[in-house]
Design a protein around this motif. Structure first.
Motif, short mmCIF file in Angstrom:
data_model
loop_
_atom_site.label_atom_id
_atom_site.label_comp_id
_atom_site.label_asym_id
_atom_site.label_seq_id
_atom_site.Cartn_x
_atom_site.Cartn_y
_atom_site.Cartn_z
N VAL A 192 77.35 -5.33 -18.59
CA VAL A 192 78.54 -6.14 -18.86
C VAL A 192 79.82 -5.64 -18.17
CG1 VAL A 192 77.69 -6.97 -21.07
CG2 VAL A 192 79.02 -4.84 -20.98
N THR A 194 82.85 -4.61 -15.62
CA THR A 194 83.54 -5.22 -14.48
C THR A 194 84.42 -4.12 -13.85
OG1 THR A 194 85.09 -6.16 -16.09
CG2 THR A 194 83.44 -7.65 -15.18
N PRO A 195 84.92 -4.36 -12.61
CA PRO A 195 85.52 -3.27 -11.85
C PRO A 195 86.72 -2.57 -12.51
CG PRO A 195 84.92 -5.05 -10.37
CD PRO A 195 84.71 -5.56 -11.76
N ASP A 221 72.27 -5.20 -13.21
CA ASP A 221 72.69 -6.44 -12.58
C ASP A 221 72.51 -7.67 -13.48
OD1 ASP A 221 73.99 -7.17 -10.32
OD2 ASP A 221 72.18 -7.65 -9.18
N THR A 222 72.49 -7.44 -14.78
CA THR A 222 72.23 -8.52 -15.73
C THR A 222 73.14 -9.73 -15.51
OG1 THR A 222 71.88 -6.66 -17.25
CG2 THR A 222 71.74 -8.89 -18.19
N TYR A 223 74.39 -9.48 -15.20
CA TYR A 223 75.35 -10.57 -14.94
C TYR A 223 75.79 -10.59 -13.47
CZ TYR A 223 75.33 -10.58 -20.00
OH TYR A 223 74.91 -10.63 -21.30
N GLY A 224 75.00 -9.94 -12.61
CA GLY A 224 75.30 -9.96 -11.17
C GLY A 224 76.45 -9.06 -10.75
N GLN A 225 76.83 -8.11 -11.60
CA GLN A 225 78.05 -7.33 -11.36
C GLN A 225 77.80 -5.95 -10.77
OE1 GLN A 225 81.05 -9.03 -12.37
NE2 GLN A 225 79.56 -10.66 -12.69
N LEU A 227 76.84 -4.52 -7.96
CA LEU A 227 77.33 -4.05 -6.66
C LEU A 227 78.86 -4.03 -6.59
CD1 LEU A 227 75.89 -2.95 -4.22
CD2 LEU A 227 75.96 -5.22 -3.20
N SER A 228 79.52 -5.00 -7.21
CA SER A 228 80.99 -4.95 -7.18
C SER A 228 81.49 -3.78 -8.04
CB SER A 228 81.62 -6.28 -7.61
OG SER A 228 81.06 -6.77 -8.78
N TYR A 253 64.92 -11.88 -15.43
CA TYR A 253 65.22 -13.25 -15.86
C TYR A 253 65.30 -13.38 -17.37
CZ TYR A 253 64.02 -13.73 -11.05
OH TYR A 253 63.98 -13.56 -9.69
N LYS A 255 67.27 -12.08 -21.03
CA LYS A 255 68.53 -11.50 -21.49
C LYS A 255 68.37 -10.00 -21.72
CE LYS A 255 72.19 -12.23 -24.83
NZ LYS A 255 72.67 -13.10 -25.89
N ASP A 265 69.85 -3.69 -2.01
CA ASP A 265 71.14 -4.37 -1.99
C ASP A 265 72.27 -3.35 -1.83
OD1 ASP A 265 69.36 -6.40 -2.61
OD2 ASP A 265 70.40 -7.07 -4.42
N PRO A 300 62.99 -8.75 -7.47
CA PRO A 300 64.21 -9.55 -7.69
C PRO A 300 65.34 -9.20 -6.72
CG PRO A 300 64.03 -7.84 -9.36
CD PRO A 300 62.80 -7.73 -8.50
N ARG A 302 67.69 -9.34 -3.77
CA ARG A 302 67.99 -10.41 -2.80
C ARG A 302 67.74 -9.93 -1.38
NH1 ARG A 302 70.45 -14.98 -5.69
NH2 ARG A 302 71.38 -14.15 -7.57
#
Lengths: 311, 311
Positions: A192, A194-195, A221-225, A227-228, A253, A255, A265, A300, A302
C-alpha cells in the motif's frame, strides 16, 4: 530479445545498487505444490549465473509451517559451488540457527513485524515477545561471525490496523540494530505504500541514527506501486533493493497476493538509469521463463512477458 | 473495498494533477470486437461520474482505419449531458475537423510522430509531411476557438530506430506549439522509457521554451515502468498525466501491447501523495470492473484486481 532501455542517468541516484534476490525463499515458500530440490538448486545457480550476487536461498523454519522449504538441509549443500555469492537463509529461532550453522551458512535473517496484529498472526506472539525470541539468535549469529538481516513486515500499512505510524517502525528497527542486525529490510507486505510515505519513513530512520547504507527496501506490487516506491527510496540514498525473479511469490491476481517486485522490472529501470547491478537482464529473463515452465504458469513480470513473447 | 493509501506528501510535487483519461478512445480503438455505442456512452458517463474531468471521447478518423470508432457521429451527441467535462476528440485531417466542428466539439487532438519510421507506418508519410497535414487543421481549429492537443508518439524509443534523440522530439514539439497546439502529450509508445530519460526530455523542452504547464506525459506499462516515469515527470513539474481506466488498450501480455498506464494505479499513487485529482477511486474501479465485464476479460490494472477481488 534485443530491446534494452536507453541509459540516461538522473541526478542524485546511487552509482550501484545491490539486488537482494528473494525468489527462491520468499517466492517459492508460497507455492501450492512442492518444487523439487533439484529444481530449486538449479534456480539458485541460474540466478547467480545471471549476475545476482545475493540470493536468499531457503528458510530453516519448522517444516510444519513452511513445507515448501522443508528440504533446506538437502538444498543448502547443493549451493556450495557458488563462490562469491551471498546466500542468506531465514532462521526463526535458536533451533533454526543451529541448523544453519551446522551447514556452514554465513548469513541469516530474522523476520520481525512492525505491528502487533501481524506479529500475532505470523509469529503467534507480541512484537516484544518476538523481538525477545530473535535477540539471542542474532547475538549468537554475530558471535559466530555471521551477518544478520532483520526483516520488518508491515512497515507502511497493515490489513488489520490500517496505516502504520512511522515511529512504531523506527522503534522495531532500532531494537533490531541494537541486537546486532547489520541490515534491515523494510517490507511493504500488503503493497500500500506510496513515495511520500517511503521518504517519510526513511527520513525518520536516518534521524534516529540508522545509517541509510544498512537499510534495504522490500516492496510489493499489489497496487502497482513497487517500482515508483523504489525510485523514491533510491532518491533517499537506498542502495539495496529486494526483488523476486519473475515476480514470484503468491498469486498476483488475488487481493492476498504477496506480489513481490519482479527483479526484471527493477533491472530494466536500473539499467535505464545507468545504475550498476551486475545483472544480465537477458539471462535473468531466461531463468524466469525456465522457472515459470517448472511451475506451469506465466510470470507476472511485465518485462519478462514483453521480452519472452514469441510473435 | 475500504483499503485506501495513507496520505503522506512528498516535497516538490504539484498540489493537483489533471488526469487526461484516454480509455474510450486510445483504449477501445484496439479492441478486437466492436463495442456497442451505448456501452461507450455509458463508459464515458461513468468515468465522468467518477470525477474524471477530461475524457478523450472518440476519434474522427476514416472508419476504414479504425472501425472500432466508426460510430463517432452517433456517440458524441450522447455525451452532451456532461457539463464541465472536457471531451477532446482525435482528428487526423481537415475532413476529421469538419466532422468534429459539425458536432460542436470544443477540443481536438492531432497525432504526430517523433520518428520517421512510425510516421511512415502510422501516417504513411514523412514527419515533415504529417506536420504539414496537421498545420491547417490546427490553425483552423484555433480560429474556431478550439483547444488543440498535439500527441507525439515514440518520444523515447522506436521499434525500428531504437533510442530516439531528445533533440528530435523537441523539434517536433516546437513545430506543434508553433501551429497552435496548447498542449503536447509525450508518448512512450513502446514503454521503454526510464526516469532519467524522462527528466532529460522534459529539461530539454523547458530549455527550448516549451512551458511545462503545456506538457502532458503518456506512459505505457509494457516493461512496468509507467508509474515510476510518472513520478519522475511530476518531480519535473508536470501536472497533466494521460491514463486509461483499467489499463485498457491492447493486450498487456504481448510484446506489441500498447499497455497504457492504468488510471487506477495512477490515482492510488496520487491519492497516497496527497495530490488532488477529483477522482473517486472506488467509483473508478467499479467502472473498470463493469467495462471488463462488457469486454469479457479482466482488467490488467493491479489496483483494480486487488480491490475488486472477492475473497
Amino acid at each position: 530479445m534485443t530491446a534494452l532501455p536507453m541509459t540516461v542517468r538522473a541526478p542524485g541516484l546511487p552509482e550501484r545498487v545491490r539486488i537482494h534476490e528473494v525468489g527462491p525463499r520468499d517466492g517459492l515458500q508460497n507455492e501450492a505444490s512442492v518444487v523439487p530440490t533439484e529444481v530449486k538448486a538449479e534456480f539458485v545457480h541460474r540466478l547467480a549465473g545471471a549476475g545476482l550476487d545475493t540470493v536468499e536461498a531457503t528458510s530453516f523454519v519448522h517444516p510444519r509451517w513452511v513445507p515448501q522449504l522443508a528440504d533446506a538441509e538437502k538444498l543448502y549443500p547443493m549451493l556450495s559451488g557458488l563462490p562469491g555469492v551471498r546466500l542468506p537463509v531465514l532462521v526463526p529461532n535458536d533451533r533454526g540457527l543451529d541448523r544453519a550453522l551446522a551447514l556452514g551458512a554465513r548469513e541469516v535473517a530474522v523476520f520481525a513485524s512492525a505491528t502487533e496484529s501481524f506479529a500475532r498472526a505470523n509469529l503467534n506472539r507480541t512484537v516484544d515477545a518476538s523481538l525477545a525470541m530473535f535477540e539471542p539468535v542474532a547475538i549468537r549469529a554475530v558471535e559466530s561471525g555471521l551477518r544478520v538481516r532483520g526483516y520488518v513486515s508491515m512497515c507502511f500499512g497493515d490489513p488489520w490496523e490500517g496505516a502504520v505510524p512511522v515511529g512504531q517502525v523506527v522503534e522495531v528497527c532500532r531494537r533490531l540494530v541494537a541486537m546486532g542486525c547489520d541490515e534491515l529490510s523494510l517490507g511493504d507486505t500488503i503493497g500500500v505504500a506510496t513515495p511520500g510515505h517511503v521518504g517519510a519513513l526513511l527520513g525518520a530512520l536516518t534521524e534516529a541514527g540508522v545509517p541509510v547504507s544498512s537499510i534495504a527496501v522490500h516492496f510489493h506490487d499489489t497496487y502497482g506501486q513497487a517500482l515508483s516506491n523504489t525510485l523514491a527510496a533510491l532518491q533517499h540514498g537506498i542502495t539495496t533493493v529486494d526483488a523476486s525473479a519473475g515476480g514470484l511469490g503468491g498469486c498476483p491476481y488475488a487481493k492476498s497476493a504477496t506480489g513481490n517486485l519482479a527483479t526484471e522490472d527493477l533491472v530494466w529501470m536500473l539499467d535505464g538509469l545507468g545504475i550498476q547491478t551486475g545483472v544480465d537482464l537477458g539471462r535473468l529473463i531466461d531463468t524466469s521463463v525456465w522457472m515459470a515452465d517448472q511451475l506451469g504458469r506465466p510470470s507476472p513480470s511485465r518485462t519478462v512477458r514483453a521480452l519472452s513473447h514469441k510473435e
